[in-house]
Design an enzyme around this catalytic site. Structure first.
Site, PDB file in Angstrom:
ATOM      1  N   ASN A   1       0.958  -0.989  -0.094  1.00 23.34           N
ATOM      2  CA  ASN A   1       0.087  -0.016   0.000  1.00 23.34           C
ATOM      3  C   ASN A   1       0.801   1.233   0.041  1.00 23.34           C
ATOM      4  O   ASN A   1       2.027   1.113   0.554  1.00 23.34           O
ATOM      5  CB  ASN A   1      -0.994   0.009   1.550  1.00 23.34           C
ATOM      6  CG  ASN A   1      -1.832   1.084   1.479  1.00 23.34           C
ATOM      7  OD1 ASN A   1      -2.342   1.445   0.246  1.00 23.34           O
ATOM      8  ND2 ASN A   1      -2.169   1.987   2.360  1.00 23.34           N
TER       9      ASN A   1
ATOM     10  N   ASP B   1      -2.127   0.431   8.157  1.00 19.80           N
ATOM     11  CA  ASP B   1      -0.690   1.254   8.199  1.00 19.80           C
ATOM     12  C   ASP B   1       0.438   1.120   9.017  1.00 19.80           C
ATOM     13  O   ASP B   1       1.160   1.697   9.495  1.00 19.80           O
ATOM     14  CB  ASP B   1      -1.266   2.547   8.246  1.00 19.80           C
ATOM     15  CG  ASP B   1      -2.435   3.321   7.198  1.00 19.80           C
ATOM     16  OD1 ASP B   1      -2.437   2.736   6.276  1.00 19.80           O
ATOM     17  OD2 ASP B   1      -2.888   4.187   7.696  1.00 19.80           O
TER      18      ASP B   1
ATOM     19  N   HIS C   1       0.594   4.989   1.458  1.00 17.85           N
ATOM     20  CA  HIS C   1       0.121   5.863   2.368  1.00 17.85           C
ATOM     21  C   HIS C   1       0.695   7.282   2.429  1.00 17.85           C
ATOM     22  O   HIS C   1       2.070   7.548   2.429  1.00 17.85           O
ATOM     23  CB  HIS C   1       0.225   5.256   3.972  1.00 17.85           C
ATOM     24  CG  HIS C   1      -0.541   5.997   5.003  1.00 17.85           C
ATOM     25  ND1 HIS C   1      -1.818   5.883   5.043  1.00 17.85           N
ATOM     26  CD2 HIS C   1       0.348   6.754   5.876  1.00 17.85           C
ATOM     27  CE1 HIS C   1      -2.031   6.878   6.151  1.00 17.85           C
ATOM     28  NE2 HIS C   1      -1.231   7.225   6.452  1.00 17.85           N
TER      29      HIS C   1
ATOM     30  N   SER D   1       4.692   6.971   2.150  1.00 16.61           N
ATOM     31  CA  SER D   1       5.524   5.494   2.255  1.00 16.61           C
ATOM     32  C   SER D   1       4.604   4.444   1.911  1.00 16.61           C
ATOM     33  O   SER D   1       3.558   4.457   1.741  1.00 16.61           O
ATOM     34  CB  SER D   1       5.479   5.286   3.929  1.00 16.61           C
ATOM     35  OG  SER D   1       5.776   6.669   4.704  1.00 16.61           O
TER      36      SER D   1
ATOM     37  N   LYS E   1       1.574  13.741  -4.033  1.00 19.97           N
ATOM     38  CA  LYS E   1       1.204  12.931  -5.090  1.00 19.97           C
ATOM     39  C   LYS E   1       2.412  12.736  -6.414  1.00 19.97           C
ATOM     40  O   LYS E   1       2.638  11.531  -6.685  1.00 19.97           O
ATOM     41  CB  LYS E   1      -0.228  13.320  -5.916  1.00 19.97           C
ATOM     42  CG  LYS E   1      -1.224  12.997  -5.262  1.00 19.97           C
ATOM     43  CD  LYS E   1      -1.916  11.842  -5.658  1.00 19.97           C
ATOM     44  CE  LYS E   1      -3.315  11.691  -4.918  1.00 19.97           C
ATOM     45  NZ  LYS E   1      -4.506  11.882  -5.792  1.00 19.97           N
TER      46      LYS E   1
ATOM     47  N   ALA F   1       5.528  13.018  -5.655  1.00 22.77           N
ATOM     48  CA  ALA F   1       6.535  12.192  -4.984  1.00 22.77           C
ATOM     49  C   ALA F   1       6.042  10.789  -4.844  1.00 22.77           C
ATOM     50  O   ALA F   1       6.805   9.925  -5.457  1.00 22.77           O
ATOM     51  CB  ALA F   1       6.847  12.691  -3.690  1.00 22.77           C
TER      52      ALA F   1
HETATM   53  C1  GRF Z   1      -2.833   8.824  -2.666  1.00 16.26           C
HETATM   54  O1  GRF Z   1      -2.509   9.875  -1.943  1.00 16.26           O
HETATM   55  C2  GRF Z   1      -2.392   7.733  -1.653  1.00 16.26           C
HETATM   56  O2  GRF Z   1      -1.143   8.126  -0.844  1.00 16.26           O
HETATM   57  C3  GRF Z   1      -3.538   7.204  -0.792  1.00 16.26           C
HETATM   58  O3  GRF Z   1      -4.740   7.415  -1.635  1.00 16.26           O
HETATM   59  C4  GRF Z   1      -4.207   8.351  -2.557  1.00 16.26           C
HETATM   60  C5  GRF Z   1      -4.516   7.803  -3.828  1.00 16.26           C
HETATM   61  O4  GRF Z   1      -4.747   8.708  -5.042  1.00 16.26           O
HETATM   62  N1  GRF Z   1      -3.104   5.946  -0.399  1.00 16.26           N
HETATM   63  P1  GRF Z   1      -4.702   8.225  -6.653  1.00 16.26           P
HETATM   64  O5  GRF Z   1      -6.150   7.837  -6.629  1.00 16.26           O
HETATM   65  O6  GRF Z   1      -3.569   7.352  -6.771  1.00 16.26           O
HETATM   66  O7  GRF Z   1      -4.681   9.580  -7.363  1.00 16.26           O
END
Ligand code: GRF
Length: 320
Positions: free
Chosen positions: A108, A146, A110, A137, A172, A174
């Site tokens: 995942n 998490d 996060h 992360s 995002k 990053a």
């Molecule tokens: C990201 O910010 C990720 O860290 C979190 O959910 C968001 C997903 O965004 N788990 P996307 O749908 O990939 O644009």
């Protein structure tokens, strides 16, 4: 090169899914995306995947129990022959049973520098705390939210005029750099001799009175004293032109060895030289290695050559 089969679960825009997907189209990618699945039929990421010819699956969570919803999603994974599940903005918590069945194979991303800010509103919390950096992360998914091992992180500086929205936007960017590389590294580590050796070494040296010692140019592990110890395992990295990265352990003899190889040729092989004296090769560079099984073999092999004073000790400990 074996390309790991990866499924991605999304609930929303799917920008991370898109980053993962486009990275996977490179020739040198360690993984391919075999399925994009969602609990939300209108998730924009689904259209991106469809446009690229990737199989998609939708099962709404509305009005169904978590168990039934998870079962449908898991069936889609199995049908797609996925080896790994990568969560990319999937806004559902997976049930413990699901996570356990896929243990070590779910990742995942996060949006925080874990272990800080598990759960929601991560950016607002980082700003409110006066942190110098936010970030993202990539971690292994375990039943606790998490909390699994962190594999990689990206740091994003927090500016003085920062809002949760402005920080989220840069995080995002990053994430899109971070996630494909982290997934690639993770799925290929099962084929990386250095990683496999480190795991074998850890298990072998956890057994009583053991040490590492090279033998014929390959690393091995012995039990007993440095002077009179006996080998109970040898690590083979594509030795003698073999395709396998493997650990060699002692069987009860040639009959057992041949039976094992015949029954499960995807796991066992008869190695050059050592095979003649009853050592079997346990193949490690393959999907789904069961490390408990490797550990059991190491223990058994250790037991078969360890001095009686040590095996007696273990025998006594096991009675309690
Ligand atoms: C990201 O910010 C990720 O860290 C979190 O959910 C968001 C997903 O965004 N788990 P996307 O749908 O990939 O644009």
């Amino acid at each position: 090169m074996h390309r790991a089969r990866v499924a991605i679960f999304i609930s929303g825009t799917g920008t991370n899914m898109a980053a993962l997907l486009y990275a996977s189209l490179r020739d040198d990618s360690a993984y391919e995306v075999v399925l994009v699945a969602s609990n939300v039929a209108t998730a924009p990421g689904l259209a991106i995947a469809e446009g690229e010819g990737i199989a998609t699956f939708v099962h709404s969570h509305k009005g169904v129990s978590r168990a039934d919803h998870d079962a449908a999603m898991e069936r889609a994974l199995v049908d797609a022959k996925a080896e790994y599940l990568v969560l990319a903005g999937y806004m559902r918590i997976l049930s413990d049973g699901f996570v356990r069945r896929w243990e070590g194979r779910i990742l995942n991303i996060h949006p925080s520098l874990l272990p800080r800010y598990k759960g929601l509103d991560t950016h607002a919390r980082a700003i409110a705390a006066g942190d110098s950096h936010g970030g993202a992360s990539v971690h292994i998914v375990t039943p606790e939210l998490d909390a699994g091992e962190v594999l990689a992180q990206a740091r994003v500086a927090i500016r003085s005029d920062e809002t949760p929205e402005s920080l989220a936007e840069r995080v995002k960017f990053a994430e899109h750099q971070l996630y494909p590389r982290a997934v690639s590294n993770y799925v290929s580590r099962g084929y990386d001799a250095e990683y496999l050796y480190a795991r074998v070494r850890e298990l072998a040296l956890a057994l009583p009175e053991t040490h590492a010692r090279d033998s014929h140019g390959s690393p091995g592990f012995r039990v007993g004293t440095e002077k009179s110890g006996k080998f109970f395992a040898h690590f083979n990295n594509q030795h003698h032109g073999e395709e396998h990265i493997a650990v060699l352990v002692k069987t009860g003899g040639m009959d057992e060895l041949l039976d094992l190889v015949e029954a499960q040729p995807e796991i066992y092989f008869k190695p050059a030289y050592y095979g003649a004296s009853g050592w079997v090769g346990l193949i490690l560079n393959r999907p789904g290695v069961d490390w408990e099984h490797v550990d059991e073999w190491l223990q058994r092999s250790w037991r078969s050559v360890a001095p009686a004073r040590l095996t007696r000790l273990i025998g006594a400990a096991e009675m309690f």
